[in-house]
Design an enzyme around this catalytic site. Structure first.
Site, PDB file in Angstrom:
ATOM      1  N   LYS A   1       0.734  -0.888   0.217  1.00  0.00           N
ATOM      2  CA  LYS A   1      -0.318   0.077   0.105  1.00  0.00           C
ATOM      3  C   LYS A   1       0.915   1.159  -0.041  1.00  0.00           C
ATOM      4  CE  LYS A   1      -4.168  -2.152   1.558  1.00  0.00           C
ATOM      5  NZ  LYS A   1      -5.762  -1.592   2.477  1.00  0.00           N
TER       6      LYS A   1
ATOM      7  N   LYS B   1      -5.051 -11.059  -7.421  1.00  0.00           N
ATOM      8  CA  LYS B   1      -6.463 -11.247  -7.222  1.00  0.00           C
ATOM      9  C   LYS B   1      -7.212 -10.209  -7.147  1.00  0.00           C
ATOM     10  CE  LYS B   1      -7.917 -11.621  -2.591  1.00  0.00           C
ATOM     11  NZ  LYS B   1      -7.751 -10.956  -1.102  1.00  0.00           N
TER      12      LYS B   1
ATOM     13  N   LYS C   1     -10.884  -4.738  -5.895  1.00  0.00           N
ATOM     14  CA  LYS C   1     -11.819  -3.456  -6.068  1.00  0.00           C
ATOM     15  C   LYS C   1     -10.969  -2.224  -6.200  1.00  0.00           C
ATOM     16  CE  LYS C   1     -12.900  -3.359  -0.969  1.00  0.00           C
ATOM     17  NZ  LYS C   1     -13.248  -3.604   0.331  1.00  0.00           N
TER      18      LYS C   1
END
Length: 337
Positions: A116, A198, A201
């Site tokens: 992140k 994966k 969203k």
């Protein structure tokens, strides 16, 4: 007596975007089947979304929409405790305490922090670094036996176990040490356009991600464009290493139809990818259709949604407060009047 004998299951998903097909097949659908066996707590992890900048009105809307989608996916509020994380103040309270028992080096090794940080170089804030402490608090407050997680979150459950064990060793038995609960079927749905990643969203390529609220024609378009493989045989065969795209589609088709891989290979023997991809899309459309329709109906009933999250927060707060009273006493904080 029957309720108290049940083992406790807990999990949550950030309302940072629409729920995906991966969320449903990999987690939420499995949760719905656990209510008769476990005392289940599921929450909208709205506090965790704050590590990235949010549009306030959109966050509120997504949180309530996610709650409606949970219910539409089969999480009966009469059988499961459904609540919004920020409505139970003990989450942040215990999160701070546990941050004092979590080592800097442990947090530095969290792979999600590294990932992140790389994606949000202009906003590497303290919350992004310490949010595993809040996640540990989310879990340990409810003394769960199991935490259903995907492989990507298993590291955080291991950290939670380490912190709980450290605390117990210092102060005596306080927290139950939870076990990760990883579903075997449909646990890892991959992107339709990048099957090595994966389904997420947060994927920049929205064609790679199918959302629960996608219209049928949108779903069909995404599956028709889905990446298969560049091999010459063009056959439908399960081989994750050599045919990741086709194998991902086979996993999705298996999860939606209940067919095993051998049956799927036989069904499409000699037909190729052109016949296979639309059939997977159709299976997904029919799987998601009732969920989408029920979600839209529930979203219109604001009074019902409010009654659900109020009742959920009330029960969750009662359980969380019992844990907090024990923790405060153990570490020497003066009891509240």
């Amino acid at each position: 007596m029957e309720e108290t004998a049940k083992k406790v299951m807990l999990s949550g998903i950030q309302p940072s975007g629409e729920l995906t097909l991966g969320s449903y097949l990999g987690a939420i659908r499995n949760w719905a089947e656990l209510a008769d066996q476990f005392d289940c707590y599921y929450f909208m992890a709205d506090l965790h979304t704050l590590t990235a900048r949010q549009v306030p009105a959109e966050l509120r809307k997504r949180t309530l929409n996610q709650l409606a989608q949970y219910i539409a996916c089969g999480l009966d509020p009469e059988k499961n405790t459904l609540f919004i994380q920020s409505h139970v103040r003990q989450h942040t309270e215990l999160g701070w305490i546990l941050s004092c028992y979590t080592m800097f080096g442990e947090l530095s090794r969290m792979t999600q922090f590294k990932d992140k940080s790389a994606k949000n170089a202009d906003n590497i804030n303290g919350g992004l670094f310490t949010y595993p402490c809040l996640m540990a608090a989310d879990i340990l407050l409810y003394q769960p036996d199991f935490v259903p997680v995907g492989q990507d979150q298993k590291q955080h459950v291991e950290l939670t176990r380490d912190v709980a064990t450290r605390f117990n060793n210092l102060y005596g038995e306080t927290f139950k040490i939870p076990e990760p609960y990883i579903p075997k079927v449909g646990a890892r749905v991959m992107s339709l356009t990048s099957p090595e990643n994966k389904m997420s969203k947060s994927d920049h390529d929205q064609n790679g991600c199918v959302y629960l609220m996608d219209e049928p024609e949108v779903i069909m378009r995404k599956f028709k464009r889905a990446v298969t493989d560049s091999d010459t045989e063009k056959c439908v065969r399960f081989d994750v290493e050599n045919k990741p795209g086709v194998s991902n589609l086979m996993q999705i088709y298996a999860a939606c139809t209940g067919k095993d891989y051998a049956a799927i290979e036989a069904e499409f023997d000699g037909l190729g990818y052109g016949a296979f991809k639309p059939k997977v899309g159709e299976a997904v459309v029919e799987t998601l259709r009732p969920l989408r329709e029920e979600s839209l109906r529930i979203m219109q009933d604001k009074a019902y949604l409010e009654s659900v999250y109020k009742a959920g927060a009330e029960k969750a707060s009662y359980v969380a407060n019992k844990t907090m009273r024990k923790v405060k006493k153990k570490i020497g904080l003066v009891a509240e009047p």
